[in-house]
Design a protein around this motif. Structure first.
Motif, mmCIF file in Angstrom:
data_model
loop_
_atom_site.group_PDB
_atom_site.id
_atom_site.type_symbol
_atom_site.label_atom_id
_atom_site.label_comp_id
_atom_site.label_asym_id
_atom_site.label_seq_id
_atom_site.Cartn_x
_atom_site.Cartn_y
_atom_site.Cartn_z
ATOM 1 N N ILE A 117 1.038 -1.150 0.016
ATOM 2 C CA ILE A 117 0.022 -0.045 -0.023
ATOM 3 C C ILE A 117 0.815 1.171 -0.039
ATOM 4 O O ILE A 117 2.007 1.355 0.853
ATOM 5 C CB ILE A 117 -1.146 -0.085 1.289
ATOM 6 N N ILE A 118 0.691 2.214 -0.624
ATOM 7 C CA ILE A 118 1.495 3.560 -0.941
ATOM 8 C C ILE A 118 0.652 4.407 -1.025
ATOM 9 O O ILE A 118 -0.413 4.627 -2.045
ATOM 10 C CB ILE A 118 2.522 3.390 -2.181
ATOM 11 N N GLY A 119 0.617 5.480 -0.191
ATOM 12 C CA GLY A 119 -0.344 6.604 0.102
ATOM 13 C C GLY A 119 0.178 7.708 0.501
ATOM 14 O O GLY A 119 1.316 8.147 0.717
ATOM 15 N N ALA A 120 -0.625 8.899 0.418
ATOM 16 C CA ALA A 120 -0.587 10.274 0.968
ATOM 17 C C ALA A 120 -1.710 10.916 0.945
ATOM 18 O O ALA A 120 -2.598 10.546 0.062
ATOM 19 C CB ALA A 120 0.334 11.023 -0.278
ATOM 20 N N GLY A 178 -9.493 13.809 4.556
ATOM 21 C CA GLY A 178 -9.601 13.836 6.034
ATOM 22 C C GLY A 178 -8.427 13.640 6.787
ATOM 23 O O GLY A 178 -8.663 13.562 8.169
ATOM 24 N N GLU A 179 -7.248 13.884 6.398
ATOM 25 C CA GLU A 179 -6.027 13.796 7.199
ATOM 26 C C GLU A 179 -5.913 14.774 8.160
ATOM 27 O O GLU A 179 -5.574 14.582 9.331
ATOM 28 C CB GLU A 179 -4.753 13.232 6.215
ATOM 29 N N GLU A 180 -6.125 16.090 7.571
ATOM 30 C CA GLU A 180 -6.016 17.202 8.509
ATOM 31 C C GLU A 180 -7.019 17.293 9.777
ATOM 32 O O GLU A 180 -6.797 17.700 10.470
ATOM 33 C CB GLU A 180 -6.134 18.492 7.869
ATOM 34 N N MET A 181 -8.164 16.465 9.423
ATOM 35 C CA MET A 181 -9.119 16.502 10.532
ATOM 36 C C MET A 181 -9.033 15.236 11.519
ATOM 37 O O MET A 181 -9.687 15.081 12.302
ATOM 38 C CB MET A 181 -10.492 16.445 9.869
ATOM 39 N N GLY A 182 -7.840 14.659 11.256
ATOM 40 C CA GLY A 182 -7.678 13.514 12.222
ATOM 41 C C GLY A 182 -7.336 12.080 11.638
ATOM 42 O O GLY A 182 -7.906 11.213 12.195
ATOM 43 N N LEU A 183 -6.859 11.983 10.487
ATOM 44 C CA LEU A 183 -6.296 10.635 9.794
ATOM 45 C C LEU A 183 -7.853 10.085 9.555
ATOM 46 O O LEU A 183 -7.735 8.721 9.465
ATOM 47 C CB LEU A 183 -5.517 9.800 10.750
ATOM 48 N N PRO A 251 1.576 11.502 13.701
ATOM 49 C CA PRO A 251 0.360 12.345 13.273
ATOM 50 C C PRO A 251 0.294 12.352 11.673
ATOM 51 O O PRO A 251 -0.124 13.227 10.964
ATOM 52 C CB PRO A 251 1.104 13.768 13.744
ATOM 53 N N SER A 252 0.261 11.041 11.147
ATOM 54 C CA SER A 252 -0.114 11.114 9.630
ATOM 55 C C SER A 252 -0.589 9.661 9.381
ATOM 56 O O SER A 252 -0.794 8.737 10.324
ATOM 57 C CB SER A 252 1.275 11.251 8.682
ATOM 58 N N ASP A 253 -1.058 9.385 8.316
ATOM 59 C CA ASP A 253 -1.936 8.130 7.908
ATOM 60 C C ASP A 253 -1.247 6.929 8.126
ATOM 61 O O ASP A 253 -2.040 5.613 8.142
ATOM 62 C CB ASP A 253 -2.374 8.247 6.306
#
Length: 408
Positions: A117-120, A178-183, A251-253
């Motif tokens: 899995i490769i994500g951003a 939605g990462e900035e709102m809490g992953l 603090p990231s996905d």
């Protein structure tokens, strides 16, 4: 006749080869995602939807298969948190006051047993609101070129480069909302996955990878989550000064996948003065550095290609050891600094550090009675103070010790 047939076959093969020729689109991808027209890509807004549609078109051009719940899309709805200490709650889409986010998922099916899995994340802060560090009187668009158009651009670059290569694994490419709102997007996917997570090999996350500094410092988090990671990172490193962190929590996905017992790596080039501010724009990115990071991640994936499913290892949650604060100094720490002390990478307006005359580049070596040797000792020293307290702070500036008075 035989020569004619061979000629036709050669031309056909040549045409196929040209159709799949790799082209570096990193700068173009950042330019689109961080354009003012998208108004900061806040979750649930028209700008974020336009960004999602762009990513889908890029997935199609690259040749990725859809892997969402509706084509390339996976939507989720939630009630935004009103209390910063609460978690947002996922709800059904027809409830009043909800926001709908959209993950974008593309797939390379190599008919392999396991999937990387490769994500951003592709969302950002819109015109600011919660999470913004902008202190201006008027709202401005937060384009988030580094945070995180940079990560999405490298993800797309890797998707193009992995077509037909390293086929011992399948690949799932994810642009999270939605990462900035809490992953939220990665959290939702982890609990509503569109593939069997037991077959997930490992996860790579890229968040803020656009500002590689002159010393080529690159932070990699999660190196302790599989026994193979440290050796592989070291053996393929020819350009970077690596700062390695063991923990899979951050603090990231990548955190959402670590919590599903999946090995994770998170790449990060460090914070800066424009973090969560309107100044995080395209012209400030280091595109050559981004190319090098894409090369590096591809090399890591390539070395691990024939290693089967990586073993997962739990790591200590470093965030649980972080002291609680009643006051702040008003600085952006340089998390990439590996010298002695805590180097200041940015100064906030009208905060204690600015009022005391501290400067970007100062290295805090003493706060009150406590010696500061690293980030943890700095945080422990800061945690003993309350609003209204005053103390001395010693910083190294141009090789000399400078003492200032701080009022919290």
């Amino acid at each position: 006749m035989k020569q004619v047939l061979l000629c036709v076959l050669f031309i056909a093969l040549l045409g196929c080869k040209q159709e799949n020729t790799y082209k570096n689109e990193i700068k173009a991808d950042v330019a689109f995602l961080a354009d003012d027209k998208l108004e900061g890509r806040k979750t649930g807004t028209k700008g974020e939807q336009e960004a999602a549609a762009y990513i889908v078109e890029r997935f199609k051009t690259i040749g990725l298969l859809p892997k969402g719940t509706a084509g390339y899309y996976q939507t989720f709805s939630f009630n935004p948190k009103t209390n910063p200490h609460e978690e947002a709650k996922f709800v059904t889409a027809n409830e009043d006051g909800t926001v709908t986010g959209t993950n974008v998922l593309g797939y390379i099916d190599n008919q392999a047993e396991h999937t990387i899995i490769i994500g951003a994340h592709y969302d950002h802060l819109g015109y600011g609101d919660e999470g913004s560090l902008h202190r201006g009187k008027t709202k401005e668009i937060h384009n988030g070129a580094d945070d995180n158009a940079s990560g999405v651009a490298i993800m797309l670059d890797l998707a193009a480069r992995l077509q037909g290569k390293n086929t011992a694994n399948n690949y799932l490419f994810m642009a999270f909302s939605g990462e900035e709102m809490g992953l939220l997007g990665s959290n939702y996917f982890a609990k509503n996955a569109t593939l069997d997570l037991a077959k997930a090999n490992y996860m790579i996350n890229m968040d803020m990878v656009g500002r590689l500094k002159q010393d080529s410092t690159l932070a990699v988090y999660g190196v302790g989550t599989s026994p193979r990671f440290k050796q592989t990172l070291a053996s393929n490193n020819t350009h970077f000064k690596l700062i390695e962190h063991e923990s899979g929590i951050g603090p990231s996905d990548h955190t959402s996948f670590y919590l599903q017992d999946i090995p994770v790596l998170h790449f990060f080039t460090g914070q800066h003065d424009d973090y969560h501010k309107p100044g995080d724009d395209t012209e400030k990115l280091n595109y050559k550095g981004m190319d090098l990071i894409s090369d590096y991640i591809l090399a890591v994936i390539s070395e691990l290609d024939d290693n089967g499913k990586l073993a997962f290892r739990k790591t200590k949650n470093e965030s649980e050891e972080t002291p609680r604060f009643k006051v702040g100094l008003g600085v952006v720490p340089d998390y990439m600094f590996d010298g002695e002390g805590m180097r200041i990478d940015g100064i906030s307006e009208e905060k204690p550090a600015q009022k005391a005359g501290l400067q970007k580049g100062d290295i805090v070596v003493k706060l009150g009675d406590s010696t500061v040797t690293d980030m943890m000792s700095y945080m422990k020293a800061l945690s003993v103070f309350s609003a209204g307290d005053s103390t001395t702070i010693v910083v190294k500036r141009a090789g000399s010790d400078v003492e200032k008075q701080i009022q919290f």
